[in-house]
Design a protein around this motif. Structure first.
Motif, PDB file in Angstrom:
ATOM      1  N   LYS A  55      29.603 -12.087 -28.987  1.00  0.00           N
ATOM      2  CA  LYS A  55      29.208 -10.854 -30.080  1.00  0.00           C
ATOM      3  C   LYS A  55      28.917 -11.816 -31.326  1.00  0.00           C
ATOM      4  N   ALA A  56      29.349 -12.896 -31.702  1.00  0.00           N
ATOM      5  CA  ALA A  56      29.398 -13.281 -32.857  1.00  0.00           C
ATOM      6  C   ALA A  56      28.064 -14.006 -33.151  1.00  0.00           C
ATOM      7  N   GLN A  57      27.478 -14.571 -31.977  1.00  0.00           N
ATOM      8  CA  GLN A  57      26.103 -15.432 -32.269  1.00  0.00           C
ATOM      9  C   GLN A  57      25.061 -14.890 -31.448  1.00  0.00           C
ATOM     10  N   ASN A  58      23.816 -15.137 -32.158  1.00  0.00           N
ATOM     11  CA  ASN A  58      22.567 -14.880 -31.279  1.00  0.00           C
ATOM     12  C   ASN A  58      22.429 -15.711 -30.197  1.00  0.00           C
ATOM     13  N   HIS A  59      21.909 -15.229 -29.032  1.00  0.00           N
ATOM     14  CA  HIS A  59      21.843 -16.007 -27.705  1.00  0.00           C
ATOM     15  C   HIS A  59      20.335 -16.642 -27.593  1.00  0.00           C
ATOM     16  N   ASP A  60      19.633 -16.501 -28.432  1.00  0.00           N
ATOM     17  CA  ASP A  60      18.363 -17.011 -28.295  1.00  0.00           C
ATOM     18  C   ASP A  60      18.203 -18.139 -29.052  1.00  0.00           C
ATOM     19  N   GLU A  66      16.061 -21.108 -36.256  1.00  0.00           N
ATOM     20  CA  GLU A  66      15.406 -20.272 -37.681  1.00  0.00           C
ATOM     21  C   GLU A  66      16.539 -19.753 -38.460  1.00  0.00           C
ATOM     22  N   GLU A  67      17.548 -18.991 -38.004  1.00  0.00           N
ATOM     23  CA  GLU A  67      18.504 -18.524 -38.762  1.00  0.00           C
ATOM     24  C   GLU A  67      19.511 -19.597 -39.708  1.00  0.00           C
ATOM     25  N   LEU A  68      19.659 -20.785 -38.980  1.00  0.00           N
ATOM     26  CA  LEU A  68      20.210 -21.790 -39.592  1.00  0.00           C
ATOM     27  C   LEU A  68      19.396 -22.528 -40.787  1.00  0.00           C
ATOM     28  N   ALA A  73      18.766 -22.998 -46.760  1.00  0.00           N
ATOM     29  CA  ALA A  73      17.532 -23.470 -47.426  1.00  0.00           C
ATOM     30  C   ALA A  73      17.616 -24.026 -48.733  1.00  0.00           C
ATOM     31  N   ASP A  74      18.918 -23.665 -49.340  1.00  0.00           N
ATOM     32  CA  ASP A  74      19.220 -24.266 -50.789  1.00  0.00           C
ATOM     33  C   ASP A  74      20.189 -25.426 -50.681  1.00  0.00           C
ATOM     34  N   LYS A  75      20.327 -26.068 -49.636  1.00  0.00           N
ATOM     35  CA  LYS A  75      20.999 -27.164 -49.463  1.00  0.00           C
ATOM     36  C   LYS A  75      20.134 -28.418 -49.304  1.00  0.00           C
ATOM     37  N   PRO A  76      20.397 -29.606 -49.931  1.00  0.00           N
ATOM     38  CA  PRO A  76      19.327 -30.673 -49.350  1.00  0.00           C
ATOM     39  C   PRO A  76      19.753 -31.246 -47.839  1.00  0.00           C
ATOM     40  N   VAL A  77      21.038 -30.868 -47.270  1.00  0.00           N
ATOM     41  CA  VAL A  77      21.181 -31.594 -46.196  1.00  0.00           C
ATOM     42  C   VAL A  77      21.891 -30.458 -45.278  1.00  0.00           C
ATOM     43  N   LEU A  90      19.318 -26.602 -23.717  1.00  0.00           N
ATOM     44  CA  LEU A  90      18.075 -26.283 -24.949  1.00  0.00           C
ATOM     45  C   LEU A  90      16.730 -27.078 -24.387  1.00  0.00           C
ATOM     46  N   ASP A  91      16.019 -26.122 -24.888  1.00  0.00           N
ATOM     47  CA  ASP A  91      14.394 -26.733 -24.902  1.00  0.00           C
ATOM     48  C   ASP A  91      14.405 -27.953 -25.912  1.00  0.00           C
ATOM     49  N   LYS A  92      14.104 -29.259 -25.257  1.00  0.00           N
ATOM     50  CA  LYS A  92      14.200 -30.421 -26.100  1.00  0.00           C
ATOM     51  C   LYS A  92      13.482 -30.390 -27.369  1.00  0.00           C
ATOM     52  N   ASN A  93      12.384 -29.540 -27.428  1.00  0.00           N
ATOM     53  CA  ASN A  93      11.638 -29.449 -28.335  1.00  0.00           C
ATOM     54  C   ASN A  93      12.378 -29.027 -29.757  1.00  0.00           C
ATOM     55  N   LEU A  94      13.407 -28.534 -29.316  1.00  0.00           N
ATOM     56  CA  LEU A  94      14.472 -28.076 -30.573  1.00  0.00           C
ATOM     57  C   LEU A  94      14.990 -29.200 -31.341  1.00  0.00           C
TER      58      LEU A  94
END
Length: 241
Positions: A55-60, A66-68, A73-77, A90-94
């Motif tokens: 329930k807590a996480q997206n399954h895609d 993209e969410e991460l 976005a406002d942090k350098p690391v 996972l798809d290795k492209n990720l």
């Protein structure tokens, strides 16, 4: 965002402590096992808190990434703590665009801890094979060479090992990484109450203590398989000074 770091670990390691370490950096946003729900949904595995995680996480996975990236976005690391068995699906492209750290642990020490929860683990349960396969892919296809941290070497001398790891992934070591306050952090996954009690009691990397327990005879074959993959990765590990 100038640096994306992916940590790939196996179970019963110090991966949560390492996540806490990176969370102490003011320039870093950390995420705790963001592909856990994807893994549980894909495999049907029964884990403590399974429904809470689903329930807590997206399954895609693509949407998760993209969410991460958006949240950090406002942090350098950006630092993501991942489990090897979650990543293996996972798809290795990720994996492209990340600096990769592989956290490994002596299989004898891992197994004698792991069997207290799962008495008869399989090779897949230990994730050594999956971790090595991801390591080999990153090393052979993505570059630069992945960073390998061995849990024992890190606990023996945290500062030089962390300092070298930071150097290899292209960030400056921050002494704040060596300690943290007791208790949970906001970035903990919803499963923290099932697994993170020891790290919640800690204030830094605990000194290394050798384990003298023996792996049961019926798991000696599994130990040999795990050691095969572990030793191939340990060859590249940062050694304590």
């Amino acid at each position: 965002m100038s640096k994306r770091i992916n940590l790939c670990s196996g179970p019963r390691n110090i991966s949560t402590a390492l996540m806490y370490s990176f969370a102490q950096r003011e320039d870093t946003k950390v995420f705790d096992e963001p592909f856990y729900a994807f893994y549980l949904d894909k495999t049907g595995k029964e884990h403590p808190g399974r429904e809470e995680v689903l329930k807590a996480q997206n399954h895609d996975p693509q949407k998760v990434l993209e969410e991460l990236l958006s949240e950090a976005a406002d942090k350098p690391v950006l630092f993501i703590k991942n489990m090897a068995h979650h990543m293996s699906l996972l798809d290795k492209n990720l994996l492209a665009g990340f600096a990769h750290i592989f956290l490994i642990r002596d299989p004898k020490e891992m197994l004698t801890s792991f069997i207290k929860t799962i008495p008869n683990p399989t090779l897949r349960d230990t994730a050594y094979k999956e971790q090595y396969e991801i390591f080999s892919y990153v090393k052979g296809e993505l570059g630069p060479e992945p960073v390998v941290i061995d849990a024992r070497e890190l606990l023996l001398n945290p500062e030089p090992v962390l300092s070298e790891a930071c150097k290899r992934v292209g960030i400056v070591f921050d002494p704040a990484m060596l300690s943290w306050g007791k208790g949970p952090i906001p970035e903990d996954g919803v499963w923290a109450k099932y697994w993170y009690d020891s790290v919640h009691q800690s204030t830094g990397f605990d000194p290394y203590k050798p384990k003298n327990e023996e792996v049961p005879d019926h798991l000696k074959g599994l130990l040999e398989e795990c050691c095969f993959y572990y030793e191939k990765m340990f060859e590249y590990a940062i050694k304590a000074i």
